[in-house]
Design a protein around this motif. Structure first.
Motif, PDB file in Angstrom:
ATOM      1  N   PHE A  13       0.861  -0.995   0.071  1.00 39.39           N
ATOM      2  CA  PHE A  13       0.073   0.004   0.036  1.00 39.39           C
ATOM      3  C   PHE A  13       0.698   1.310   0.022  1.00 39.39           C
ATOM      4  O   PHE A  13       0.241   2.311  -0.381  1.00 39.39           O
ATOM      5  CB  PHE A  13      -0.885  -0.063   1.074  1.00 39.39           C
ATOM      6  CG  PHE A  13      -2.367  -0.941   1.059  1.00 39.39           C
ATOM      7  CD1 PHE A  13      -3.433  -0.247   0.575  1.00 39.39           C
ATOM      8  CD2 PHE A  13      -2.275  -2.070   1.285  1.00 39.39           C
ATOM      9  CE1 PHE A  13      -4.399  -0.803   0.323  1.00 39.39           C
ATOM     10  CE2 PHE A  13      -3.472  -2.745   1.105  1.00 39.39           C
ATOM     11  CZ  PHE A  13      -4.607  -2.124   0.586  1.00 39.39           C
ATOM     12  N   ALA A  14       2.104   1.115   0.338  1.00 38.05           N
ATOM     13  CA  ALA A  14       2.931   2.459   0.718  1.00 38.05           C
ATOM     14  C   ALA A  14       2.965   3.363  -0.857  1.00 38.05           C
ATOM     15  O   ALA A  14       2.742   4.367  -0.725  1.00 38.05           O
ATOM     16  CB  ALA A  14       4.293   1.832   0.985  1.00 38.05           C
ATOM     17  N   PRO A  15       3.013   2.441  -2.179  1.00 41.02           N
ATOM     18  CA  PRO A  15       3.214   3.524  -3.134  1.00 41.02           C
ATOM     19  C   PRO A  15       1.947   4.187  -3.662  1.00 41.02           C
ATOM     20  O   PRO A  15       1.771   4.965  -4.333  1.00 41.02           O
ATOM     21  CB  PRO A  15       3.557   2.392  -4.306  1.00 41.02           C
ATOM     22  CG  PRO A  15       3.992   1.137  -3.448  1.00 41.02           C
ATOM     23  CD  PRO A  15       3.310   1.058  -2.143  1.00 41.02           C
ATOM     24  N   LEU A  16       0.526   3.703  -2.970  1.00 43.53           N
ATOM     25  CA  LEU A  16      -0.335   4.246  -3.421  1.00 43.53           C
ATOM     26  C   LEU A  16      -0.929   5.237  -2.428  1.00 43.53           C
ATOM     27  O   LEU A  16      -1.956   5.966  -2.325  1.00 43.53           O
ATOM     28  CB  LEU A  16      -1.600   2.834  -3.490  1.00 43.53           C
ATOM     29  CG  LEU A  16      -1.535   1.706  -4.091  1.00 43.53           C
ATOM     30  CD1 LEU A  16      -2.375   0.728  -4.231  1.00 43.53           C
ATOM     31  CD2 LEU A  16      -1.394   2.487  -5.582  1.00 43.53           C
ATOM     32  N   LEU A  17      -0.238   5.298  -1.086  1.00 40.84           N
ATOM     33  CA  LEU A  17      -0.811   6.398  -0.217  1.00 40.84           C
ATOM     34  C   LEU A  17      -1.011   7.733  -0.741  1.00 40.84           C
ATOM     35  O   LEU A  17      -1.840   8.545  -0.483  1.00 40.84           O
ATOM     36  CB  LEU A  17       0.211   6.393   1.156  1.00 40.84           C
ATOM     37  CG  LEU A  17       0.370   5.260   1.895  1.00 40.84           C
ATOM     38  CD1 LEU A  17       1.395   5.321   3.036  1.00 40.84           C
ATOM     39  CD2 LEU A  17      -0.856   4.699   2.234  1.00 40.84           C
ATOM     40  N   PRO A  18       0.147   8.369  -1.471  1.00 46.72           N
ATOM     41  CA  PRO A  18      -0.390   9.744  -2.200  1.00 46.72           C
ATOM     42  C   PRO A  18      -1.801   9.707  -2.916  1.00 46.72           C
ATOM     43  O   PRO A  18      -2.493  10.965  -2.750  1.00 46.72           O
ATOM     44  CB  PRO A  18       0.859  10.166  -3.013  1.00 46.72           C
ATOM     45  CG  PRO A  18       2.046   9.291  -2.305  1.00 46.72           C
ATOM     46  CD  PRO A  18       1.111   7.993  -1.876  1.00 46.72           C
ATOM     47  N   ALA A  19      -1.883   8.907  -3.617  1.00 48.20           N
ATOM     48  CA  ALA A  19      -3.303   8.700  -4.497  1.00 48.20           C
ATOM     49  C   ALA A  19      -4.072   8.627  -3.675  1.00 48.20           C
ATOM     50  O   ALA A  19      -5.330   9.271  -3.913  1.00 48.20           O
ATOM     51  CB  ALA A  19      -2.974   7.690  -5.564  1.00 48.20           C
ATOM     52  N   LEU A  20      -4.250   7.828  -2.652  1.00 45.99           N
ATOM     53  CA  LEU A  20      -5.198   7.660  -1.823  1.00 45.99           C
ATOM     54  C   LEU A  20      -5.599   8.884  -0.806  1.00 45.99           C
ATOM     55  O   LEU A  20      -6.682   9.374  -0.643  1.00 45.99           O
ATOM     56  CB  LEU A  20      -5.054   6.641  -0.656  1.00 45.99           C
ATOM     57  CG  LEU A  20      -5.091   5.051  -1.445  1.00 45.99           C
ATOM     58  CD1 LEU A  20      -4.343   4.098  -0.450  1.00 45.99           C
ATOM     59  CD2 LEU A  20      -6.456   4.502  -1.489  1.00 45.99           C
ATOM     60  N   ALA A  21      -4.621   9.475  -0.381  1.00 51.29           N
ATOM     61  CA  ALA A  21      -4.711  10.765   0.398  1.00 51.29           C
ATOM     62  C   ALA A  21      -5.473  11.904  -0.506  1.00 51.29           C
ATOM     63  O   ALA A  21      -6.264  12.539   0.065  1.00 51.29           O
ATOM     64  CB  ALA A  21      -3.553  11.328   1.022  1.00 51.29           C
ATOM     65  N   GLY A  22      -4.845  12.039  -1.618  1.00 52.00           N
ATOM     66  CA  GLY A  22      -5.115  13.315  -2.372  1.00 52.00           C
ATOM     67  C   GLY A  22      -6.411  12.813  -2.831  1.00 52.00           C
ATOM     68  O   GLY A  22      -7.482  13.924  -2.831  1.00 52.00           O
ATOM     69  N   SER A  23      -6.941  11.717  -3.223  1.00 49.88           N
ATOM     70  CA  SER A  23      -8.386  11.339  -3.676  1.00 49.88           C
ATOM     71  C   SER A  23      -9.562  11.745  -2.452  1.00 49.88           C
ATOM     72  O   SER A  23     -10.668  11.944  -2.708  1.00 49.88           O
ATOM     73  CB  SER A  23      -8.724   9.854  -4.099  1.00 49.88           C
ATOM     74  OG  SER A  23      -7.730   9.596  -5.254  1.00 49.88           O
TER      75      SER A  23
END
Length: 461
Positions: free
Chosen positions: A115-125
């Motif tokens: 999940f670490a690489p997806l955190l910016p996408a999840l947070a921004g979304s």
């Protein structure tokens, strides 16, 4: 071919990591954008075992390797990162063995890495979704407008297509092809496949060459695709070792898709269906026995269900309760979980000194407060730090117990955030008051425990 040694030799003879502006590969060539072309020694590079030829075209230094270039590229990327100091030098076998730890530790480590690489996408979304909700509530945007639809798509696409993204990052973790893995995830979301369910939805039956298969909507799910790619990693490694290099370009993807997509749909995917149904049955049984106990279990355990991606199985119960009764008891307990996560972020923000950790905690607070999306904080912080996760679970359980005791309900199926508080408004004014008290309890308990459990020197690992 010794890919590790070849990668080191190539790097040494093209001017080192400081001379690499960009790097990639195609089907047969390692492609480098060199900062200073003159630093590369073509003859020495061509003399490296495994290198077939060197050409310089369109501003790219191209090293012909053959179909094994992905393996060389993986080692070359590691060598560049080590030289730049971006990653530690590779561990010895003894160090790797010592670092593995228990099965539970390895499981949490894997989830964190996925999940670490997806955190910016999840947070921004999540923040965009919260702002969109706020804009609709204050009347700036109408929810039947094109503007709303475009922004809604921008904020929710990361969740809808989560299986594809998780397939890619899971493949990186487990050592499979990221692109073939993404195709496996994509197949689960293909419109014609989803249409097989018709109006029946999850649980619809179909068959594959006479083999019965249970269908479900895999959008936003977590567990099925991670399990599928974990299983696929073994198949991929076996194919990579057994299939001749001249046939890999066609045979590996063909066999991968032919085996893994049906296997996921027939065997792995239904695990999500049946585990979700079991959870839903258990929650209904708890509510029938004790609303306080149910509040403790759901309020405390909701984040665990979210981490496994099977919390969606409870949503139909809540929706059905709203449709038939006009209210629901379960939804407030999910609020308790979310506000416990908010409290945890507050405790961390108040105690920790590391600016990155404090910034991440603050971002989580805003994201959850506006949009009710806990995944960035859950996978970016709680999964890595089980003391903080325990603080959140206890906070959610205590708040959930109060909400169950006072029988707080919502008048709509909503996700727990500050912007969805109107769902607690009932003719009985005490419902809203008790909801606020219960959520405050969740927040404060989690904040206090997180403050106690956080070391001042804690860092965002």
């Amino acid at each position: 071919m010794d890919f590790k040694q070849a990668a080191k030799d190539i790097l040494a003879n093209v001017g080192g990591a400081k001379n690499i502006g960009n790097m990639t590969h195609c089907a047969t060539r390692l492609r480098l954008n060199l900062i200073d072309r003159s630093l590369a020694d073509d003859k020495k590079v061509e003399a490296i075992p495994g290198v077939l030829n060197v050409v310089y075209k369109a501003g790219q230094y191209q090293i012909l390797i053959g179909t094994e270039v992905p393996k060389l590229y993986a080692e070359f990327e590691k060598a560049v990162n080590v030289e730049r100091g971006d990653v530690p030098v590779e561990l010895t076998e003894d160090q790797k063995s010592a670092a593995k730890g228990s099965i539970v530790s390895r499981m949490f480590s894997a989830i964190s890495a996925i999940f670490a690489p997806l955190l910016p996408a999840l947070a921004g979304s999540g923040i965009l979704r919260g702002l969109l909700i706020l804009a609709v509530q204050v009347g700036v945007i109408k929810n039947d407008s094109g503007t709303y639809t475009i922004l809604y798509a921008a904020s929710m696409s990361v969740f809808y297509f989560l299986p594809i993204l998780l397939a890619f990052t899971s493949a990186k973790r487990f050592g499979a092809s990221p692109y073939l893995s993404a195709l496996i995830g994509s197949a689960l979301l293909y419109p014609d496949f989803i249409n097989l369910m018709g109006k029946t939805g999850n649980g619809t039956m179909t068959d594959f060459f006479g083999i019965p298969a249970v269908l479900m909507n895999y959008s936003s799910t977590v567990v099925p695709i991670i399990l599928a790619i974990w299983a696929y990693s073994y198949l991929y490694k076996w194919l990579d070792a057994k299939v001749p290099e001249s046939l890999k370009l066609v045979v590996v993807p063909l066999v991968s898709l032919l085996i893994m997509v049906p296997l996921t749909i027939i065997v792995i995917g239904p695990l999500g269906v049946y585990s979700g149904e079991a959870i839903a049955t258990f929650v209904n049984w708890l509510i029938g026995r004790s609303s306080i106990l149910a509040g403790i279990v759901v309020g405390g355990g909701w984040s665990v269900l979210v981490s496994m991606g099977i919390h969606w199985a409870i949503n139909p119960i809540m929706i059905n309760n709203i449709a038939n009764n006009g209210f629901d008891y379960i939804c407030p307990w999910t609020f308790a979980c979310n506000f416990a996560v908010i409290g945890m972020t507050i405790g961390v923000w108040l105690k920790a000194r590391d600016t990155k950790l404090r910034s991440f905690a603050l971002t989580g607070l805003v994201t959850i407060g506006l949009s009710a999306i806990i995944e960035p904080t859950l996978f970016g912080l709680l999964v890595k730090n089980r003391k903080l996760w325990l603080a959140q679970i206890i906070g959610g359980a205590v708040g959930g117990a109060y909400l169950g005791l006072t029988k707080v309900v919502t008048n709509a199926f909503v996700f727990g955030s500050v912007t969805t508080f109107p769902a607690f408004i009932q003719k009985n004014g005490s419902n809203f008051l008790n909801a606020i008290i219960g959520l405050a309890i969740s927040l404060v308990v989690a904040a206090v425990l997180a403050y106690i459990f956080t070391n001042r020197e804690e860092k965002l690992a």
